[in-house]
Design an enzyme around this catalytic site. Sequence first.
Site: not given
Ligand SMILES: Cc1cc2nc3c(=O)[nH]c(=O)nc-3n(C[C@H](O)[C@H](O)[C@H](O)COP(=O)(O)OP(=O)(O)OC[C@H]3O[C@@H](n4cnc5c(N)ncnc54)[C@H](O)[C@@H]3O)c2cc1C
Length: 389
Positions: A160, A245, A367
């Site tokens: 972001t 947060e 998260g």
């Molecule tokens: C609009 C937007 C803004 C953001 N801004 C920032 C930012 O400013 N800085 C930053 O660092 N990040 C940012 N993020 C990242 C955000 O924090 C992550 O998208 C989030 O932590 C999830 O990670 P991922 O997208 O890689 O999903 P994944 O971790 O790949 O998850 C995919 C799916 O698998 C599930 N899953 C994963 N692990 C497990 C488990 N152990 N047990 C059960 N289910 C599981 C998840 O719940 C989800 O349903 C942003 C994301 C978005 C969409």
Amino acid sequence: MEFSINEEQQAFMKSVFNFSKNEIYPLMEEFEKKGEFCWEAWKKMGEFGMMALPFPEEYGGANAGVLTTCLGMEALTRGGASGGLTLSWGAHTILCGVPIWLIGNEEQKKKYLPGIASGEKLGGFGLTEPNAGSDAASVQTTAVKKGDKYILNGTKMFITNGPIASQFVVIAVTDKKAGHFGISAFIVDADAPGFSIGKELDKMGNRTSTTSELIFEDCEVPAANLLGPEGMGFVVVGKTILEYERSCLLAAGLGGMENTLDESIKYAKERVQFNRPIAQFQAIQEKIANMKIAVEGARMALYRVAWMKDNNIPAMLEACLAKLFMSEVGLKVADDGVQIHGGYGYMREYPVERNYRDVKLGTIGAGTSEVQRQVIGKMLLKTKKKGAK
Ligand SMILES: Cc1cc2nc3c(=O)[nH]c(=O)nc-3n(C[C@H](O)[C@H](O)[C@H](O)COP(=O)(O)OP(=O)(O)OC[C@H]3O[C@@H](n4cnc5c(N)ncnc54)[C@H](O)[C@@H]3O)c2cc1C
């Protein structure tokens, strides 16, 4: 037990609400459609003091405390500020500003906080990577010390304010063998040699905030920009940011729910079908009642976390509970809001449509719901290993 907020806080909320309704909301539709960050709204928010709220006065802050910061953000979105604008506020104020304030040394605070508190130097936070989301400890961006510099290599994802920020708090691996204690935090200026902005990402919601990759190619960061002790990056994330947060940013979510409820009540009284306002139909009354129950439950969960933080009581469990509860009931409130508006609710010109798209991020960002449930379960069952996430 005291449930009320004081007169000063009530007056503050009213002034933020009016500011948002009159100065910010009228700008939102155009920028939402364009999917662009609105600098005019940001500048107005800075002048109004929204970015200064949590910080001490000596760094240009307002020393407002967590609860009052939450109340301000709640009033801002209730007044019609978009989720995108408040997401940018969160990345800037909470994810970039708060760790510098709570963990930074005096020199770092003096250098960075005044610009963050005024809103003039936009901030961001880089933790997530293409292959490290929920499993944040698996970050691959490296930081190798060379003389008086660290050399960073790697890519951050979904950041972001990525395309427009002046500085970022960035998490990188300084010692691969040390696991959680081999991860460090740095303040990286956007003009650092070897830093560039990657692909800008087009989003479903929160369209008035910008999101991109960040790319580090032999990026040179002065050693003086190490934030906190080397190897303590996870402490930076865990102990300082998450509770903040999950309160201050959630407050914007609460305001969004209230905005949806306000709009739905107004619409239900105005919209006439079968010769009477739809507000007279029991099905609509039930939805309004359910929305109000969700809003008040969310308020209690959120204010408790904020109150605990203001009283220096650790609130990790409560913050996780509030985050999970609020983001999930928020989806239902947004859905009911669109449903009450019928076909008009599906149209871009109605705020409930924007709220519906914005709110989905709540169960993913900071998260996911699945991970929150796991963390809460582990805390209750005490299965967490020492040193693990
Ligand atoms: C609009 C937007 C803004 C953001 N801004 C920032 C930012 O400013 N800085 C930053 O660092 N990040 C940012 N993020 C990242 C955000 O924090 C992550 O998208 C989030 O932590 C999830 O990670 P991922 O997208 O890689 O999903 P994944 O971790 O790949 O998850 C995919 C799916 O698998 C599930 N899953 C994963 N692990 C497990 C488990 N152990 N047990 C059960 N289910 C599981 C998840 O719940 C989800 O349903 C942003 C994301 C978005 C969409």
